[in-house]
Write an enzyme that holds these catalytic residues in place. Structure first.
Site, PDB file in Angstrom:
ATOM      1  N   ARG A 125      56.825  45.470  35.758  1.00  0.00           N
ATOM      2  CA  ARG A 125      55.861  46.521  35.456  1.00  0.00           C
ATOM      3  C   ARG A 125      56.456  47.854  35.891  1.00  0.00           C
ATOM      4  O   ARG A 125      57.303  47.908  36.777  1.00  0.00           O
ATOM      5  CB  ARG A 125      54.541  46.274  36.191  1.00  0.00           C
ATOM      6  CG  ARG A 125      53.863  44.950  35.832  1.00  0.00           C
ATOM      7  CD  ARG A 125      52.607  44.732  36.669  1.00  0.00           C
ATOM      8  NE  ARG A 125      51.923  43.491  36.313  1.00  0.00           N
ATOM      9  CZ  ARG A 125      52.154  42.310  36.875  1.00  0.00           C
ATOM     10  NH1 ARG A 125      53.056  42.216  37.843  1.00  0.00           N
ATOM     11  NH2 ARG A 125      51.498  41.226  36.498  1.00  0.00           N
ATOM     12  N   LYS A 150      51.174  43.176  41.116  1.00  0.00           N
ATOM     13  CA  LYS A 150      49.758  43.143  40.754  1.00  0.00           C
ATOM     14  C   LYS A 150      49.068  42.005  41.500  1.00  0.00           C
ATOM     15  O   LYS A 150      49.576  40.897  41.594  1.00  0.00           O
ATOM     16  CB  LYS A 150      49.609  42.951  39.246  1.00  0.00           C
ATOM     17  CG  LYS A 150      48.189  43.151  38.738  1.00  0.00           C
ATOM     18  CD  LYS A 150      48.139  43.121  37.223  1.00  0.00           C
ATOM     19  CE  LYS A 150      46.727  43.371  36.718  1.00  0.00           C
ATOM     20  NZ  LYS A 150      46.668  43.330  35.240  1.00  0.00           N
ATOM     21  N   HIS A 221      55.811  49.386  29.472  1.00  0.00           N
ATOM     22  CA  HIS A 221      55.243  48.041  29.349  1.00  0.00           C
ATOM     23  C   HIS A 221      55.741  47.346  28.083  1.00  0.00           C
ATOM     24  O   HIS A 221      55.749  46.111  28.014  1.00  0.00           O
ATOM     25  CB  HIS A 221      53.709  48.123  29.350  1.00  0.00           C
ATOM     26  CG  HIS A 221      53.074  47.026  30.146  1.00  0.00           C
ATOM     27  ND1 HIS A 221      53.216  46.898  31.514  1.00  0.00           N
ATOM     28  CD2 HIS A 221      52.311  45.968  29.765  1.00  0.00           C
ATOM     29  CE1 HIS A 221      52.554  45.833  31.936  1.00  0.00           C
ATOM     30  NE2 HIS A 221      52.016  45.242  30.890  1.00  0.00           N
ATOM     31  N   ARG A 224      58.557  45.218  29.056  1.00  0.00           N
ATOM     32  CA  ARG A 224      58.090  43.990  29.726  1.00  0.00           C
ATOM     33  C   ARG A 224      57.611  42.975  28.681  1.00  0.00           C
ATOM     34  O   ARG A 224      57.933  41.788  28.764  1.00  0.00           O
ATOM     35  CB  ARG A 224      56.967  44.347  30.701  1.00  0.00           C
ATOM     36  CG  ARG A 224      56.344  43.174  31.442  1.00  0.00           C
ATOM     37  CD  ARG A 224      55.414  43.703  32.530  1.00  0.00           C
ATOM     38  NE  ARG A 224      54.377  42.763  32.906  1.00  0.00           N
ATOM     39  CZ  ARG A 224      54.542  41.783  33.802  1.00  0.00           C
ATOM     40  NH1 ARG A 224      55.708  41.624  34.399  1.00  0.00           N
ATOM     41  NH2 ARG A 224      53.539  40.984  34.112  1.00  0.00           N
ATOM     42  N   HIS A 247      52.264  36.249  36.263  1.00  0.00           N
ATOM     43  CA  HIS A 247      50.925  36.027  35.723  1.00  0.00           C
ATOM     44  C   HIS A 247      50.222  34.935  36.518  1.00  0.00           C
ATOM     45  O   HIS A 247      50.816  33.878  36.782  1.00  0.00           O
ATOM     46  CB  HIS A 247      50.988  35.600  34.255  1.00  0.00           C
ATOM     47  CG  HIS A 247      51.373  36.704  33.316  1.00  0.00           C
ATOM     48  ND1 HIS A 247      51.934  36.479  32.078  1.00  0.00           N
ATOM     49  CD2 HIS A 247      51.268  38.053  33.435  1.00  0.00           C
ATOM     50  CE1 HIS A 247      52.162  37.623  31.478  1.00  0.00           C
ATOM     51  NE2 HIS A 247      51.770  38.593  32.280  1.00  0.00           N
TER      52      HIS A 247
END
Length: 285
Positions: A125, A150, A221, A224, A247
């Site tokens: 990111r 994240k 992004h 990514r 994720h």
């Protein structure tokens, strides 16, 4: 509310956003938000819809208000009144391998070639690229350590030999320019004690895309997204891609199967199997 958020380890930018949404709710009420009723919450959400507030913003405000009423006010009954806005998920923009090559070639200088190379080569990111430190690059194990990504999670992602070469070129140049501090930021900002801003990275990638003649809407992004899609097209296991991307849910990673054109083209339609079966029956007759 600030104390409650701090105790639960919410990031400073998340705290700022949550307070902003609660302040907006209080302005709509015209009184202290801790006096809100279920009808007030319903009216506020109707007001948001009628004012043209976009679904992602509505959902962010729902998260903020849920925290406020459930944790700070201890009113879970009010939380149940908050309704998430449903909206169609758009497919992410993805560059071809050739377009990524042109983009990197057009990056303004060694520093930004390394930055865009990290975003694409490791699937990072933009905030993760900006806050990389020199010590996060493990050339012995060929890994990049991502700290507090994240969801405040640490993870390791891949360090390819090509990306390592780009990073080393920038490291040497940064040392010569005197901007690379020991154990400091890999990509220092205008002041060497601060990391580069995500705004600077965004500006650089837009310039590079224009110079490369890429007409797609490109952002950090996008690189990514392209990383994950290209890995999927190389038949890398989707669970491995999930780990590399950081994720928490496989469903998020599975979205890339919808844009992996090579993967889609490689699937044989059941109509082809039907045609083969019918031809076989004709020959047997």
């Amino acid at each position: 509310m600030l104390e409650d958020m701090a105790m639960r380890g919410l990031r400073s930018d998340t705290q700022h956003e949550y307070v902003r949404f609660v302040r907006s709710f209080a302005a709509f009420l015209g009184r202290a938000p801790d006096t809100a009723t279920a009808e007030d919450i319903r009216r506020f959400q109707v007001h948001q819809r009628e004012s043209g507030v976009q679904p992602p913003t509505i959902n962010c405000s729902v998260s903020a208000l849920r925290f406020f009423v459930t944790v700070t006010l201890d009113r879970p009954d009010l939380s149940r009144r908050l309704v998430l806005a449903r909206y169609p998920r758009k497919l992410p923009a993805v560059l071809s391998v050739e377009e990524v090559g042109r983009l990197l070639e057009s990056a303004p200088g060694t520093k930004y070639k390394a930055i865009l190379g990290a975003a694409y080569g490791a699937g990072l990111r933009v905030s993760e690229v900006a806050t990389l430190k020199v010590d996060d690059i493990d050339s012995t194990r060929m890994l990049i350590r991502v700290e507090q990504g994240k969801g405040r999670k640490d993870r390791n992602t891949m360090l390819s030999p090509q990306l390592l070469a780009l990073l080393r070129l920038w490291w040497k140049e940064g040392k010569q320019r005197g901007v690379m501090l020991p154990h400091g930021w890999l990509f220092p900002g205008r002041t060497h004690g601060d990391p580069i801003s995500t705004r600077q990275i965004n500006r650089a990638i837009h310039e590079a895309a224009e110079a490369a003649g890429i007409r797609k809407r490109v952002s950090p992004h996008t690189l990514r997204h392209s990383f994950a899609t290209h890995l999927l097209e190389q038949d890398v296991d989707i669970r491995v891609i999930q780990v590399l991307m950081g994720h928490s849910k496989l469903d998020t990673t599975a979205l890339y199967a919808r844009v992996a054109t090579k993967t889609i083209r490689s699937v044989t339609s059941p109509l082809e199997h039907l045609a083969t079966l019918m031809r076989g029956e004709e020959h047997s007759d």
